[in-house]
Design a protein around this motif. Structure first.
Motif, mmCIF file in Angstrom:
data_model
loop_
_atom_site.group_PDB
_atom_site.id
_atom_site.type_symbol
_atom_site.label_atom_id
_atom_site.label_comp_id
_atom_site.label_asym_id
_atom_site.label_seq_id
_atom_site.Cartn_x
_atom_site.Cartn_y
_atom_site.Cartn_z
ATOM 1 N N VAL A 1 0.771 -1.175 0.066
ATOM 2 C CA VAL A 1 0.140 -0.155 0.088
ATOM 3 C C VAL A 1 0.832 1.224 0.035
ATOM 4 C CG1 VAL A 1 -2.108 -1.168 1.164
ATOM 5 C CG2 VAL A 1 -0.209 -0.127 2.536
ATOM 6 N N CYS A 2 0.444 2.455 -0.553
ATOM 7 C CA CYS A 2 1.229 3.571 -0.545
ATOM 8 C C CYS A 2 0.454 4.718 -1.074
ATOM 9 C CB CYS A 2 2.157 3.460 -1.774
ATOM 10 S SG CYS A 2 1.555 3.323 -3.607
ATOM 11 N N TRP A 3 0.794 5.787 -0.094
ATOM 12 C CA TRP A 3 0.148 7.156 -0.474
ATOM 13 C C TRP A 3 0.788 8.033 -1.293
ATOM 14 C CZ3 TRP A 3 -4.015 8.770 3.277
ATOM 15 C CH2 TRP A 3 -4.011 7.851 4.331
ATOM 16 N N ASN A 4 -0.215 8.769 -1.986
ATOM 17 C CA ASN A 4 0.328 9.919 -2.787
ATOM 18 C C ASN A 4 0.999 11.043 -2.268
ATOM 19 O OD1 ASN A 4 -1.953 11.072 -2.004
ATOM 20 N ND2 ASN A 4 -2.372 11.807 -4.137
ATOM 21 N N LYS A 5 1.620 11.933 -2.709
ATOM 22 C CA LYS A 5 2.295 13.054 -2.147
ATOM 23 C C LYS A 5 1.299 13.970 -1.417
ATOM 24 C CE LYS A 5 5.540 16.889 -3.034
ATOM 25 N NZ LYS A 5 6.500 17.538 -3.781
ATOM 26 N N GLU A 6 0.137 14.223 -1.908
ATOM 27 C CA GLU A 6 -0.911 14.918 -1.149
ATOM 28 C C GLU A 6 -1.488 14.168 -0.164
ATOM 29 O OE1 GLU A 6 0.296 16.311 -5.091
ATOM 30 O OE2 GLU A 6 -0.630 14.581 -4.613
ATOM 31 N N GLY A 7 -1.398 13.084 -0.070
ATOM 32 C CA GLY A 7 -2.341 12.065 1.031
ATOM 33 C C GLY A 7 -3.685 12.305 0.852
ATOM 34 N N ASP A 8 -4.184 12.348 -0.418
ATOM 35 C CA ASP A 8 -5.598 12.076 -0.565
ATOM 36 C C ASP A 8 -5.982 10.949 -1.581
ATOM 37 O OD1 ASP A 8 -4.677 12.989 -3.362
ATOM 38 O OD2 ASP A 8 -6.068 14.731 -3.424
ATOM 39 N N LYS A 9 -4.919 10.182 -2.026
ATOM 40 C CA LYS A 9 -5.102 8.977 -2.446
ATOM 41 C C LYS A 9 -4.267 7.774 -2.195
ATOM 42 C CE LYS A 9 -6.226 11.002 -6.805
ATOM 43 N NZ LYS A 9 -5.967 12.544 -6.507
ATOM 44 N N ILE A 10 -4.836 6.587 -2.017
ATOM 45 C CA ILE A 10 -4.130 5.470 -1.659
ATOM 46 C C ILE A 10 -4.120 4.257 -2.748
ATOM 47 C CG2 ILE A 10 -3.646 3.845 0.224
ATOM 48 C CD1 ILE A 10 -5.564 5.688 1.860
ATOM 49 N N ALA A 11 -3.068 3.790 -3.101
ATOM 50 C CA ALA A 11 -3.070 2.420 -4.084
ATOM 51 C C ALA A 11 -2.575 1.208 -3.137
ATOM 52 C CB ALA A 11 -1.763 3.034 -4.761
ATOM 53 N N ALA A 12 -3.132 0.425 -3.504
ATOM 54 C CA ALA A 12 -2.669 -1.020 -3.318
ATOM 55 C C ALA A 12 -2.768 -2.027 -4.215
ATOM 56 C CB ALA A 12 -3.924 -1.403 -2.150
ATOM 57 N N CYS A 13 -1.908 -2.797 -4.112
ATOM 58 C CA CYS A 13 -1.638 -3.939 -5.268
ATOM 59 C C CYS A 13 -1.791 -5.343 -4.822
ATOM 60 C CB CYS A 13 -0.238 -3.879 -5.949
ATOM 61 S SG CYS A 13 1.057 -4.042 -4.747
ATOM 62 N N PHE A 14 -2.561 -6.114 -5.656
ATOM 63 C CA PHE A 14 -3.045 -7.163 -5.131
ATOM 64 C C PHE A 14 -2.583 -8.410 -6.062
ATOM 65 C CE2 PHE A 14 -5.989 -4.076 -4.145
ATOM 66 C CZ PHE A 14 -6.815 -4.418 -3.032
ATOM 67 N N ARG A 15 -2.847 -9.679 -5.574
ATOM 68 C CA ARG A 15 -2.377 -10.982 -5.887
ATOM 69 C C ARG A 15 -3.134 -11.158 -7.150
ATOM 70 N NH1 ARG A 15 -0.081 -16.032 -2.988
ATOM 71 N NH2 ARG A 15 -0.285 -17.685 -4.737
ATOM 72 N N ASP A 16 -4.528 -10.689 -6.993
ATOM 73 C CA ASP A 16 -5.547 -11.016 -8.271
ATOM 74 C C ASP A 16 -5.167 -10.405 -9.492
ATOM 75 O OD1 ASP A 16 -6.294 -8.661 -7.688
ATOM 76 O OD2 ASP A 16 -8.391 -9.279 -7.824
ATOM 77 N N SER A 17 -3.682 -9.659 -9.689
ATOM 78 C CA SER A 17 -3.443 -9.006 -10.870
ATOM 79 C C SER A 17 -4.068 -7.421 -10.939
ATOM 80 C CB SER A 17 -3.500 -9.856 -12.151
ATOM 81 O OG SER A 17 -4.773 -9.841 -12.727
ATOM 82 N N THR A 18 -4.846 -7.081 -9.958
ATOM 83 C CA THR A 18 -5.076 -5.805 -10.201
ATOM 84 C C THR A 18 -4.328 -4.393 -9.058
ATOM 85 O OG1 THR A 18 -6.826 -6.120 -8.439
ATOM 86 C CG2 THR A 18 -7.570 -6.566 -10.522
ATOM 87 N N VAL A 19 -4.601 -3.383 -9.307
ATOM 88 C CA VAL A 19 -4.303 -2.412 -8.653
ATOM 89 C C VAL A 19 -5.341 -1.483 -8.436
ATOM 90 C CG1 VAL A 19 -2.378 -0.261 -8.426
ATOM 91 C CG2 VAL A 19 -1.836 -2.296 -9.781
ATOM 92 N N CYS A 20 -5.396 -1.065 -7.121
ATOM 93 C CA CYS A 20 -6.701 -0.396 -6.618
ATOM 94 C C CYS A 20 -6.354 0.875 -6.282
ATOM 95 C CB CYS A 20 -7.606 -0.935 -5.725
ATOM 96 S SG CYS A 20 -8.407 -2.482 -6.349
ATOM 97 N N VAL A 21 -6.880 2.211 -6.665
ATOM 98 C CA VAL A 21 -6.688 3.368 -6.292
ATOM 99 C C VAL A 21 -7.886 4.009 -5.666
ATOM 100 C CG1 VAL A 21 -6.097 5.714 -6.824
ATOM 101 C CG2 VAL A 21 -5.070 4.010 -8.092
ATOM 102 N N MET A 22 -7.724 4.372 -4.088
ATOM 103 C CA MET A 22 -8.766 4.858 -3.231
ATOM 104 C C MET A 22 -8.804 6.309 -3.099
ATOM 105 S SD MET A 22 -8.594 1.116 -1.501
ATOM 106 C CE MET A 22 -7.193 1.109 -2.475
ATOM 107 N N ASP A 23 -9.971 6.984 -3.137
ATOM 108 C CA ASP A 23 -9.930 8.327 -2.897
ATOM 109 C C ASP A 23 -10.067 8.435 -1.069
ATOM 110 O OD1 ASP A 23 -11.813 10.774 -1.938
ATOM 111 O OD2 ASP A 23 -10.863 11.180 -4.112
ATOM 112 N N PHE A 24 -9.213 9.159 -0.689
ATOM 113 C CA PHE A 24 -9.318 9.316 0.891
ATOM 114 C C PHE A 24 -9.385 10.872 1.200
ATOM 115 C CE2 PHE A 24 -7.275 9.742 4.978
ATOM 116 C CZ PHE A 24 -8.047 9.067 5.801
ATOM 117 N N ARG A 25 -10.556 11.073 1.567
ATOM 118 C CA ARG A 25 -10.912 12.506 2.175
ATOM 119 C C ARG A 25 -11.755 12.551 3.259
ATOM 120 N NH1 ARG A 25 -11.513 15.657 -3.402
ATOM 121 N NH2 ARG A 25 -9.956 14.280 -4.654
ATOM 122 N N MET A 26 -11.235 12.943 4.487
ATOM 123 C CA MET A 26 -12.089 12.836 5.609
ATOM 124 C C MET A 26 -12.934 14.120 6.031
ATOM 125 S SD MET A 26 -11.332 9.676 7.020
ATOM 126 C CE MET A 26 -11.986 10.269 8.543
#
Length: 541
Positions: free
Chosen positions: A516-541
């Motif tokens: 898992v990793c955050w972008n520089k601004e801290g509003d997105k998180i990426a995660a890489c999976f065994r099922d061959s996908t990469v997911c990018v999630m919007d993170f805004r509290m």
């Protein structure tokens, strides 16, 4: 009658022939030793038959000369490939060919053993995940019931308010209820890889996300500012970085490590075959760095961006001058595979290995400038704190240790995990950082399914984050240090409030999460999976 093994006899005759200059016959040798018969591999042989060895004496000498000139191993070790019958019946050329073939077979066996032993390490510990999974339904039910009973206590604690930095919380709290699941509109699923995605990393300058996979490719994805507005019309564009020639993927070119340079203009990728490749941010191949003999398990740019550090399963680390593509220095200090490397500054770095050792090396120095010993098993990860004053390490010995360049012995020995600790991460907080008013914290992730937060100054456990149900592979702090993301073999990513020690958001995919990793601004998180996908999630509290 005296009895010799064939190896003993070969050694006696060979050394005798060398030292005597062939001035004596085998019969004289036997008379001087008082021997009339001998046993070779259990068979009685008249001493007169030893004259054959005299006739082969020159072949022994020629054989040794060939081995000495053409082999990088011990000559006696090379002779061990041959049987006594070979030495008698074959000439020097035939013997040399036999040695080469047997050594080649032996090396293939070693490579096969290496691939088998470290397959789990190099692809995100996929094999070791199976070994440490806890899927006992009864235990899970008991834990859930226990957590429900603690829920009110936890809410009372967090409602009281905590200020002035992170304070210790109940280390047994499991905060898995009343949390917000990240909804589908807030997630982009990046598809295209055809095998497990082992690593991912955001560019420090912009909206680019890199991913590396077992399909022999890396990919650079362009992610827009508004994930919620994504559609088929503006789906993220992608550059495919192929590490093979032709139309089909090649075995052994799994992308196991990658890292962006400081300004985000160059991406380095490391493969299972030992090659490191440099790419521009627009996908152009810049350089291929070839020197390592086995997998690249870790690589890092220094902050200045002029040197790249690679650590390999061949037990060595290499510092490269990226502009010229030449190696600056190869460090051969470990006796086992390097599992991780990390820069302290632009010229000094730390390495960890399966040999249980940690070394701090400096460009221009042939010997380590500091040696840290204390772990009792493989050291999986090493990380310098933001100012480079402290080094943290984690190991299969179930401990986290904190080291200082001022002393050889560890400063703190942190013990609370129940199984192997796979990775660690420092918070971007404390003196000398962009968040100086927040306490410096170290996070550790373990196969025991927990993440633990440690207070480094006191060397104590601050909080145990117990929301996962399986091995945790990756942890990453947000740029402001207020949140921690964790990815697990249970297919879920949790985002924790560091201050409160509870889950604030969670996302569940379709495969184990390797990073898992955050972008520089801290509003997105990426995660890489065994099922061959990469997911990018919007993170805004």
């Amino acid at each position: 009658m005296a009895s010799f093994t064939s190896d003993e006899l070969n050694y006696i005759v060979f050394r005798y022939l060398r030292e005597s200059g062939f001035a004596h016959s085998a019969f004289v040798l036997g008379c001087e030793a008082g021997i009339d018969k001998c046993s070779i591999d259990g068979n009685l042989v008249p001493l007169g038959a030893l004259i054959t060895f005299v006739q082969k004496g020159h072949q022994y000498m020629e054989m040794e000369a060939n081995l000495t000139c053409q082999s990088d191993t011990d000559v006696d070790e090379d002779f061990s490939f041959l049987r006594s019958l070979d030495l008698i019946t074959k000439d020097a050329h035939e013997l040399w060919q036999m040695v080469k073939e047997k050594k080649k077979t032996q090396e293939k066996g070693k490579d096969k053993e290496f691939d088998s032993k470290y397959e789990g390490k190099v692809d995100g510990a996929r094999e070791r995940a199976k070994q440490y999974r806890e899927k006992e339904c009864e235990n899970d039910k008991e834990r859930v019931e226990k957590d429900k009973g603690r829920e009110k206590q936890h809410e009372d604690h967090t409602d009281s308010g905590i200020s002035g930095g992170l304070e210790p919380v109940d280390t047994s709290i499991t905060s898995t209820y009343h949390i917000c699941k990240i909804s589908s509109p807030d997630v982009i699923i990046l598809e295209g890889h055809t095998s497990e995605v082992c690593v991912c990393a955001w560019s420090p300058a912009g909206s680019l996300l890199a991913s590396g996979s077992g399909d022999s490719t890396a990919r650079i994805w362009t992610i827009g500012d508004e994930i919620r507005r994504s559609s088929l019309q503006n789906h993220p564009s992608v550059l495919v970085l192929k590490h093979f020639e032709g139309e089909t993927n090649e075995n052994g070119k799994d992308v196991l490590a990658l890292d962006w340079n400081e300004d985000g203009t160059l991406l380095a990728t490391g493969c299972f075959d030992g090659r490191t490749t440099i790419w521009s941010s627009n996908g152009e191949l810049r350089r291929i760095l070839e020197k390592h003999k086995r997998s690249i398990l870790s690589l890092k740019w220094n902050k200045k961006g002029d040197y790249l550090l690679t650590g390999s399963g061949d037990t060595t680390a290499i510092v490269w001058d990226v502009k010229t593509g030449k190696q600056i220095q190869q460090f051969e200090v470990h006796s086992g595979s390097l599992l991780d490397v990390d820069w302290q500054n632009n010229v000094s770095f730390a390495t960890s290995s399966t040999d249980k050792m940690i070394y701090v090396c400096k460009i221009g120095k042939t010997c380590p400038i500091r040696t840290f010993s204390g772990h009792q098993d493989e050291v999986n990860c090493v990380r310098w704190n933001p100012t480079g004053s402290l080094l943290a390490s984690c190991s299969d010995d179930v401990t986290v240790k904190i080291w200082s360049m001022k002393q050889d012995k560890y400063v703190h020995d942190l013990r609370d995990h129940a199984k192997e600790i796979y990775t660690i991460s420092w918070s971007p907080t404390g003196s000398g950082t962009n968040n100086p008013n927040q306490q410096l914290v170290l996070a550790s992730a373990s196969f025991d399914s927990t993440v633990k937060l440690w207070g480094v100054e006191e060397g104590r456990l601050l909080c145990s984050l117990n929301g996962h149900r399986d091995a945790v592979y990756s942890v990453a702090f947000s740029p402001n240090g207020e949140y921690l993301a964790s990815g697990s073999c249970d297919k879920s990513m949790h985002i924790w409030s560091v201050k409160e020690g509870k889950i604030v958001k969670t996302y569940t995919g379709n495969g184990e999460i390797f990073q898992v990793c955050w972008n520089k601004e801290g509003d997105k998180i990426a995660a890489c999976f065994r099922d061959s996908t990469v997911c990018v999630m919007d993170f805004r509290m």
